[in-house]
Design a protein around this motif. Structure first.
Motif, PDB file in Angstrom:
ATOM      1  N   ASN A  90       8.044  -3.081  -7.322  1.00 50.45           N
ATOM      2  CA  ASN A  90       7.909  -1.717  -7.848  1.00 50.45           C
ATOM      3  C   ASN A  90       6.676  -0.969  -7.350  1.00 50.45           C
ATOM      4  O   ASN A  90       6.478   0.196  -7.677  1.00 50.45           O
ATOM      5  CB  ASN A  90       7.927  -1.719  -9.383  1.00 50.45           C
ATOM      6  CG  ASN A  90       6.779  -2.491 -10.013  1.00 50.45           C
ATOM      7  OD1 ASN A  90       5.663  -2.532  -9.491  1.00 50.45           O
ATOM      8  ND2 ASN A  90       7.034  -3.101 -11.175  1.00 50.45           N
ATOM      9  N   ALA A  92       5.765   0.395  -4.539  1.00 45.04           N
ATOM     10  CA  ALA A  92       5.947   1.626  -3.766  1.00 45.04           C
ATOM     11  C   ALA A  92       6.213   2.808  -4.696  1.00 45.04           C
ATOM     12  O   ALA A  92       5.658   3.904  -4.507  1.00 45.04           O
ATOM     13  CB  ALA A  92       7.091   1.458  -2.766  1.00 45.04           C
ATOM     14  N   ASN A  95       3.023   3.706  -6.555  1.00 47.15           N
ATOM     15  CA  ASN A  95       2.143   4.486  -5.697  1.00 47.15           C
ATOM     16  C   ASN A  95       2.572   5.951  -5.653  1.00 47.15           C
ATOM     17  O   ASN A  95       1.737   6.864  -5.680  1.00 47.15           O
ATOM     18  CB  ASN A  95       2.131   3.895  -4.287  1.00 47.15           C
ATOM     19  CG  ASN A  95       1.136   4.579  -3.374  1.00 47.15           C
ATOM     20  OD1 ASN A  95      -0.074   4.501  -3.579  1.00 47.15           O
ATOM     21  ND2 ASN A  95       1.639   5.254  -2.358  1.00 47.15           N
ATOM     22  N   ASP A  96       3.872   6.186  -5.628  1.00 51.43           N
ATOM     23  CA  ASP A  96       4.382   7.559  -5.574  1.00 51.43           C
ATOM     24  C   ASP A  96       4.078   8.345  -6.845  1.00 51.43           C
ATOM     25  O   ASP A  96       4.001   9.576  -6.814  1.00 51.43           O
ATOM     26  CB  ASP A  96       5.892   7.565  -5.317  1.00 51.43           C
ATOM     27  CG  ASP A  96       6.242   7.246  -3.868  1.00 51.43           C
ATOM     28  OD1 ASP A  96       5.333   7.296  -3.012  1.00 51.43           O
ATOM     29  OD2 ASP A  96       7.426   6.950  -3.597  1.00 51.43           O
ATOM     30  N   TYR A 190      -3.642  -2.194  -0.975  1.00 43.31           N
ATOM     31  CA  TYR A 190      -3.171  -3.073  -2.031  1.00 43.31           C
ATOM     32  C   TYR A 190      -3.206  -4.516  -1.536  1.00 43.31           C
ATOM     33  O   TYR A 190      -3.354  -4.778  -0.343  1.00 43.31           O
ATOM     34  CB  TYR A 190      -1.737  -2.720  -2.438  1.00 43.31           C
ATOM     35  CG  TYR A 190      -1.602  -1.383  -3.138  1.00 43.31           C
ATOM     36  CD1 TYR A 190      -1.538  -1.294  -4.525  1.00 43.31           C
ATOM     37  CD2 TYR A 190      -1.511  -0.197  -2.403  1.00 43.31           C
ATOM     38  CE1 TYR A 190      -1.389  -0.074  -5.168  1.00 43.31           C
ATOM     39  CE2 TYR A 190      -1.376   1.035  -3.033  1.00 43.31           C
ATOM     40  CZ  TYR A 190      -1.317   1.088  -4.417  1.00 43.31           C
ATOM     41  OH  TYR A 190      -1.187   2.292  -5.049  1.00 43.31           O
TER      42      TYR A 190
END
Length: 214
Positions: A90, A92, A95-96, A190
């Motif tokens: 999860n 990605a 991060n969005d 990360y």
């Protein structure tokens, strides 16, 4: 090299802190906005601070001018929030959610998370997290800066309910490899699990025996 934090800017101190204190776990926090919008944001100034009751703490650095972030404001208004563990599946989407979405739009839903009802609090959780913890506000501290422009809001939450994927639990312990946790380093970097190793914690007597009394 010796650096006096009082002789440099807040930004420069921030760079030293995030480049030194690492890897940092990430609290992915959901809260409810004034109009009921589901707010979601990641915070890497985060850790466990107590076990009886179970307590989690994270800090929301304020915006320029000492303006409180939406997450802190929402939690102070409603007294509830949900903390999710960030993992390789999860991260990605997490991060969005750092994108500057308008207040009336839910970051979580916009990037593809699926809200699910909580059981002990009114704030929804997110289905895609393998671990989520329903929390009630335990303590709030305003830290740093000045009276006119505080630096951050430090929020401590009491975990009132754990949601843990069945595949992660083994005899009450979490399978770290299966969880695949993700942490923060400096900048936009990360980190995932690398080499893991164990070391026993010796008693003083065992240590003396091991070192031959040296």
């Amino acid at each position: 090299m010796i650096i006096d934090p009082k002789q440099q800017s807040k930004k420069d101190n921030y760079k030293l802190l995030i480049g030194s204190v690492l890897p940092r776990p990430i609290a992915f926090v959901t809260s409810l906005g004034p109009n009921g919008t589901l707010n979601a944001a990641p915070f890497s100034f985060f850790n466990v601070v107590g076990t009886q009751p179970p307590l989690l703490a994270f800090s929301c650095i304020r915006k320029p001018g000492g303006v409180m972030k939406d997450t802190a404001r929402n939690i102070l208004e409603h007294g509830e929030f949900v903390v999710h563990v960030v993992d390789g599946n999860n991260v990605a989407m997490v991060n969005d959610t750092s994108i500057d979405f308008p207040p009336e739009e839910s970051e979580a839903e916009a990037v593809g998370f699926t809200p699910v009802p909580s059981e002990a609090v009114k704030v929804p959780g997110l289905k895609e997290a393998k671990i989520r913890m329903e929390c009630r506000l335990y303590r709030h501290f305003v830290l740093g800066g000045t009276d006119e422009e505080p630096d951050c809001d430090h929020l401590i939450g009491e975990v009132v309910l754990f949601h843990i994927d069945d595949a992660l639990c083994d005899g009450g312990r979490i399978d770290t490899v299966a969880l695949d946790p993700v942490g923060r380093l400096a900048g936009t970097t990360y980190v995932r699990l690398g080499e893991m190793f164990s070391m026993p914690r010796l008693s003083y007597g065992e240590w003396r025996e091991k070192t031959n009394g040296a």
